[in-house]
Write an enzyme that holds these catalytic residues in place. Sequence first.
Site, short mmCIF file in Angstrom:
data_model
loop_
_atom_site.label_atom_id
_atom_site.label_comp_id
_atom_site.label_asym_id
_atom_site.label_seq_id
_atom_site.Cartn_x
_atom_site.Cartn_y
_atom_site.Cartn_z
N LYS A 83 0.86 -1.19 0.00
CA LYS A 83 0.00 0.00 0.00
C LYS A 83 0.89 1.23 0.00
O LYS A 83 1.74 1.42 0.87
CB LYS A 83 -0.88 -0.05 1.26
CG LYS A 83 -2.19 0.63 1.10
CD LYS A 83 -3.08 0.28 2.29
CE LYS A 83 -4.31 1.12 2.33
NZ LYS A 83 -5.04 0.95 3.59
N VAL A 84 0.67 2.08 -1.00
CA VAL A 84 1.55 3.22 -1.27
C VAL A 84 0.70 4.49 -1.30
O VAL A 84 -0.35 4.51 -1.94
CB VAL A 84 2.26 3.03 -2.64
CG1 VAL A 84 3.13 4.22 -2.99
CG2 VAL A 84 3.06 1.73 -2.66
#
Length: 215
Positions: A83-84
């Site tokens: 998750k960015v």
Amino acid sequence: MKIFIDSADIGEIKEAAAMGAIDGVTTNPSLLAKTGRGLKDTIVEICEVVDGPISAEVIATDTQGILTEGRELAALHKNVVVKVPLIIDGLKAVRQLTTEGIKTNVTLCFSPSQALLAAKAGATMISPFVGRLDDISMPGMELIEQIIDIYQNYDLSTEVLVASVRHPIHFVESARMGADIATVPLKVIQQLAQHPLTDIGLAKFLEDAKKIPKG
Ligand code: E4P
């Protein structure tokens, strides 16, 4: 529509998994902080409970740092999705992680232009936060409609993951719009199963069952 649970609490995740409702899990630093447990240990344990995409969020905000953390998280288990955050350095990292075959969930999306850029970078999933938009008097579900339209216009394969879901109407509208995934807190998953007429009907059946002669 796939249903993910939005939680880092292993007890909550097991409870939702027991209902047969869960296709994956999303976590974030705030959810992890509530558990008092470390990121990597928690992610590995979640992967043992749910056989589906498990989002684990990076803390770094520069491209090199995101890449280092992302590769470490992806190495934990084949189901980990990195998750960015939706920032320019994040998009650069997503582009590189995608070329390495690492799945990504681009988070903190609040506009259709951000969602289009995430898809161009190769994001596996985009997470628009509907509840937080509602909180500032902007209709969160309109964003979902706009992103789905844009992705369909250009046949983009990034999955629309509706995040910051606060109540069953967010969930039902997501499904009606054709969102790919909704990530939902346990409390809301439980609300989805409830109906007062079910409770009233069951109470009446149980009352009447007492009047049935034995045999
Ligand atoms: C999920 O990926 C998000 O981190 C989460 O849905 C945010 O929800 P909140 O706005 O209720 O904190």
